[in-house]
Design an enzyme around this catalytic site. Structure first.
Site, PDB file in Angstrom:
ATOM      1  N   HIS A 182       0.865  -1.182   0.000  1.00 23.87           N
ATOM      2  CA  HIS A 182       0.000   0.000   0.000  1.00 23.87           C
ATOM      3  C   HIS A 182       0.904   1.234   0.000  1.00 23.87           C
ATOM      4  O   HIS A 182       2.142   1.115  -0.054  1.00 23.87           O
ATOM      5  CB  HIS A 182      -0.949  -0.021   1.207  1.00 23.87           C
ATOM      6  CG  HIS A 182      -0.269  -0.282   2.520  1.00 23.87           C
ATOM      7  ND1 HIS A 182       0.615   0.623   3.092  1.00 23.87           N
ATOM      8  CD2 HIS A 182      -0.304  -1.345   3.360  1.00 23.87           C
ATOM      9  CE1 HIS A 182       1.050   0.134   4.233  1.00 23.87           C
ATOM     10  NE2 HIS A 182       0.528  -1.075   4.417  1.00 23.87           N
ATOM     11  N   HIS A 235       4.104   1.306   2.116  1.00 21.44           N
ATOM     12  CA  HIS A 235       5.298   0.615   1.605  1.00 21.44           C
ATOM     13  C   HIS A 235       5.980   1.468   0.529  1.00 21.44           C
ATOM     14  O   HIS A 235       7.208   1.548   0.470  1.00 21.44           O
ATOM     15  CB  HIS A 235       4.926  -0.728   0.977  1.00 21.44           C
ATOM     16  CG  HIS A 235       4.368  -1.725   1.937  1.00 21.44           C
ATOM     17  ND1 HIS A 235       3.044  -2.073   1.957  1.00 21.44           N
ATOM     18  CD2 HIS A 235       4.971  -2.469   2.894  1.00 21.44           C
ATOM     19  CE1 HIS A 235       2.842  -2.985   2.893  1.00 21.44           C
ATOM     20  NE2 HIS A 235       3.990  -3.252   3.476  1.00 21.44           N
ATOM     21  N   LYS A 270       7.634   3.042  10.978  1.00 21.31           N
ATOM     22  CA  LYS A 270       7.347   3.245  12.407  1.00 21.31           C
ATOM     23  C   LYS A 270       5.998   2.662  12.798  1.00 21.31           C
ATOM     24  O   LYS A 270       5.683   2.559  13.971  1.00 21.31           O
ATOM     25  CB  LYS A 270       7.328   4.745  12.714  1.00 21.31           C
ATOM     26  CG  LYS A 270       8.681   5.381  12.845  1.00 21.31           C
ATOM     27  CD  LYS A 270       8.512   6.769  13.426  1.00 21.31           C
ATOM     28  CE  LYS A 270       9.786   7.569  13.303  1.00 21.31           C
ATOM     29  NZ  LYS A 270       9.585   8.962  13.742  1.00 21.31           N
ATOM     30  N   LEU A 280      -2.201   3.057   7.644  1.00 19.40           N
ATOM     31  CA  LEU A 280      -2.318   2.093   6.545  1.00 19.40           C
ATOM     32  C   LEU A 280      -1.702   0.763   6.963  1.00 19.40           C
ATOM     33  O   LEU A 280      -0.646   0.728   7.592  1.00 19.40           O
ATOM     34  CB  LEU A 280      -1.617   2.622   5.291  1.00 19.40           C
ATOM     35  CG  LEU A 280      -2.164   3.931   4.708  1.00 19.40           C
ATOM     36  CD1 LEU A 280      -1.544   4.200   3.345  1.00 19.40           C
ATOM     37  CD2 LEU A 280      -3.686   3.924   4.609  1.00 19.40           C
TER      38      LEU A 280
END
Ligand code: PAF
Length: 286
Positions: A32, A35, A150, A186
């Site tokens: 998504h 990434h 993170k 996400l």
């Protein structure tokens, strides 16, 4: 430049042999925007001429028997297109038999104080699986930089610790969490949410923001703040595993009596229906 896709360890080594060390983004696929931001960060970190390498490998070692290994979404064609469009130079997508040609009985065990708490307490063995595959991938790709989101804050801390203690020649970089407009972090697992659950899901991030706003600069009662946050989640139908205030460094328990508050992070994991979501928020020093 077109992106090269390699599956076997021999092909990976041949592709990278003698070239400049890459910037590396390991993933489990089902990519998504979060990434893709890590790929962009890898591209920015890599000096001219250094390639960007991504991996896609759903790592059985980090799934408990009751977890979603078989159901984990595998969307290889789409992922490869997204990576190529984002400027990734090489995709390493090993089969299980490439990465684990024999039972993997040499494993990397991170320290309990860092890895058997929070996620590790609810997913025993998870960080052993993560560290083992990441160490193996680092060994194969030999990156100069590796980027981890993170969003998986504890994973980032565990990997940094492993890289430091094993003197791995890699700089571990942290990517900021990407969020939807309504605040939901996400995640590949967001795809499991029903329409109603998706509408409720941003409340996890809201809970973290409210808790962060409630931490005073002076002494505070961390357990009370955590309890309030968990009660609020439960009241709306969530099943929280934990909401935890920790120091950013090593995720140590906060010393709530100190006058000067160190940098903190609040981390949470909670189930909404059948989907388990995690999120976190850094709280600057005061
Ligand atoms: O964060 C992930 O997607 C995975 O834990 C990782 C780092 C790719 C290891 O399998």
């Amino acid at each position: 430049m077109t992106m090269q896709i390699v599956r076997s360890v021999a092909d990976l080594r041949a592709a990278l042999c003698g070239g400049p060390a890459p910037a590396f983004v390991p993933t489990m696929g089902n990519l998504h925007a979060g990434h893709l931001a890590l790929i962009a960060q890898a591209r920015a970190a890599a000096s001219a001429g250094h390639p960007v390498v991504a991996s896609i490998f759903v790592n059985r070692l980090q799934f408990a028997p009751h977890e979603d290994f078989d159901a984990y979404p595998r969307t290889f064609e789409r992922d490869a297109e997204l990576l190529a469009a984002q400027g990734c130079d090489l995709l390493f997508a090993p089969r299980e038999s490439d990465l684990y040609p024999e039972p993997q009985d040499v494993k990397v065990h991170p320290p309990a104080a860092l890895a058997d708490v929070l996620e590790g307490a609810f997913r025993p063995g998870f960080f052993v699986g993560v560290c083992t595959v990441v160490a193996k991938l680092f060994n194969l790709v030999q990156p100069q930089w590796a980027v981890f989101g993170k969003k998986d804050y504890q994973q980032l801390m565990v990997i940094r610790h492993m890289a430091r203690q094993l003197a791995l020649n890699v700089e571990v970089l942290a990517g900021e969490t990407c969020r939807a407009d309504d605040g939901l972090a996400l995640s590949s697992r967001n795809g499991y949410l029903s329409v109603e659950e998706r509408a409720e899901a941003p409340f996890l991030a809201q809970t973290l923001r409210d808790l962060a706003a409630a931490v005073p600069a002076g002494p505070f009662d961390a357990a009370a703040l955590e309890r309030t946050a968990m009660d609020r989640l439960r009241a709306r139908g969530w099943s929280p595993d934990y909401v935890a205030l920790r120091q950013q460094d090593r995720l140590a328990l906060p010393d709530a009596t100190v006058a000067a508050r160190p940098p903190l992070v609040v981390l949470a994991a909670a189930r909404l229906g059948r989907t388990r979501l995690i999120d976190n928020l850094e709280i600057p020093a005061a």
